[in-house]
Design a protein around this motif. Structure first.
Motif, mmCIF file in Angstrom:
data_model
loop_
_atom_site.group_PDB
_atom_site.id
_atom_site.type_symbol
_atom_site.label_atom_id
_atom_site.label_comp_id
_atom_site.label_asym_id
_atom_site.label_seq_id
_atom_site.Cartn_x
_atom_site.Cartn_y
_atom_site.Cartn_z
ATOM 1 N N HIS A 63 -21.239 -72.540 -18.106
ATOM 2 C CA HIS A 63 -21.503 -71.288 -18.810
ATOM 3 C C HIS A 63 -22.348 -71.500 -20.068
ATOM 4 C CE1 HIS A 63 -17.990 -70.344 -16.271
ATOM 5 N NE2 HIS A 63 -18.731 -69.279 -16.045
ATOM 6 N N TRP A 64 -22.122 -72.592 -20.788
ATOM 7 C CA TRP A 64 -22.925 -72.876 -21.970
ATOM 8 C C TRP A 64 -24.379 -73.119 -21.572
ATOM 9 C CZ3 TRP A 64 -23.688 -72.038 -26.745
ATOM 10 C CH2 TRP A 64 -24.543 -72.838 -27.503
ATOM 11 N N PHE A 67 -26.044 -69.916 -20.723
ATOM 12 C CA PHE A 67 -26.459 -69.180 -21.918
ATOM 13 C C PHE A 67 -27.745 -69.772 -22.503
ATOM 14 C CE2 PHE A 67 -26.500 -69.053 -26.577
ATOM 15 C CZ PHE A 67 -26.676 -67.691 -26.762
ATOM 16 N N ALA A 71 -30.644 -67.152 -21.799
ATOM 17 C CA ALA A 71 -30.742 -66.264 -22.956
ATOM 18 C C ALA A 71 -31.473 -66.926 -24.121
ATOM 19 C CB ALA A 71 -29.336 -65.817 -23.392
ATOM 20 N N LYS A 118 -20.765 -68.849 -30.708
ATOM 21 C CA LYS A 118 -20.973 -68.366 -29.338
ATOM 22 C C LYS A 118 -20.311 -69.322 -28.343
ATOM 23 C CE LYS A 118 -23.434 -65.384 -27.318
ATOM 24 N NZ LYS A 118 -22.984 -64.030 -26.938
ATOM 25 N N ILE A 122 -17.367 -68.649 -25.562
ATOM 26 C CA ILE A 122 -17.499 -69.016 -24.145
ATOM 27 C C ILE A 122 -16.338 -69.919 -23.718
ATOM 28 C CG2 ILE A 122 -18.925 -70.341 -22.528
ATOM 29 C CD1 ILE A 122 -21.388 -69.240 -24.120
ATOM 30 N N ASP A 167 -20.877 -63.667 -23.571
ATOM 31 C CA ASP A 167 -21.867 -63.065 -22.687
ATOM 32 C C ASP A 167 -23.228 -63.656 -23.028
ATOM 33 O OD1 ASP A 167 -22.651 -61.821 -25.061
ATOM 34 O OD2 ASP A 167 -21.927 -59.844 -24.486
ATOM 35 N N LEU A 168 -24.294 -63.048 -22.557
ATOM 36 C CA LEU A 168 -25.634 -63.569 -22.784
ATOM 37 C C LEU A 168 -26.336 -62.901 -23.965
ATOM 38 C CD1 LEU A 168 -26.756 -63.859 -19.058
ATOM 39 C CD2 LEU A 168 -25.985 -65.689 -20.580
ATOM 40 N N PHE A 182 -21.810 -63.681 -17.365
ATOM 41 C CA PHE A 182 -21.885 -64.924 -16.619
ATOM 42 C C PHE A 182 -21.529 -64.745 -15.156
ATOM 43 C CE2 PHE A 182 -21.399 -66.476 -20.966
ATOM 44 C CZ PHE A 182 -22.504 -67.300 -21.022
ATOM 45 N N ASN A 187 -28.524 -63.371 -13.839
ATOM 46 C CA ASN A 187 -28.504 -63.252 -15.288
ATOM 47 C C ASN A 187 -29.912 -63.077 -15.848
ATOM 48 O OD1 ASN A 187 -25.756 -63.502 -15.376
ATOM 49 N ND2 ASN A 187 -25.823 -65.711 -15.617
#
Length: 195
Positions: A63-64, A67, A71, A118, A122, A167-168, A182, A187
């Protein structure tokens, strides 16, 4: 034992509070972000004799890295009072999701703090058994910022609400429900990118 992973991203910013600095002109960097995680004290930790890890690298960074890639990469970092925001609102609103916006100048120190927050959001959502204990952004080959949990806790201002959502999101200008999640199948499309 610390588990560390690193990701590269490109960014642009400008710094307005130092009127004699060349950094007042929008410019960019190719940066690296390195995070060090460890299981929380109450977590199980290493699974010695079986998996021989606390969690897989793939699971911890999924997930990191999503992002960072979907993003953060190629975002334009601005302060919340930068007049350039007005330009984007009036002339290129489709680019608002590509703007990372914080209170004050988007220095590497402040952006690193926002990004650490952030990452914490996450982790709280997807890997609550782990915590970040060291966060580093290498702005140039000769300049880095290294943060610990104590540094983030000492931040006396709220840099942005987006920093605290898993989130993003990169700013609080775009409505919360417009940001990609995610769990979304695409995305990149959700935040206005084409890859």
């Amino acid at each position: 034992m610390l588990i560390q992973f690193k990701r590269r991203f490109s960014m642009a910013h400008r710094l307005r509070f130092d009127s004699v600095s060349k950094c007042m002109t929008p410019h960019g960097h190719n940066e690296f972000v390195a995070v060090s995680l460890q299981p929380k004290p109450e977590a199980t930790g290493m699974d010695w004799g079986n998996a021989n890890y606390a969690a897989s690298f793939a699971d911890l960074k999924r997930h990191w890295h999503g992002f960072v890639d979907d993003a953060l990469d190629h975002a334009f970092q601005l302060g919340a009072d930068d007049p350039m925001l007005g330009y984007f609102r009036d002339h290129e609103p489709e680019l608002l999701p590509r703007l990372l916006v914080i209170q004050g100048d988007p220095t590497t120190e402040a952006v690193a703090t926002a990004l650490y927050m952030k990452l914490d959001a996450i982790l709280a959502k997807f890997r609550p058994d782990f915590e970040c204990v060291r966060f580093e952004i290498e702005e140039t080959p000769t300049n880095s910022i290294i943060l610990t949990p104590e540094d983030v806790a000492a931040c006396p201002i709220r840099l942005g609400e987006w920093c605290h959502r898993a989130d993003l999101s990169l700013n609080d200008i775009v409505p919360v429900d417009s940001w990609g999640q995610f769990d979304s199948p695409s995305n990149s499309e959700a935040i206005g990118q084409k890859k």
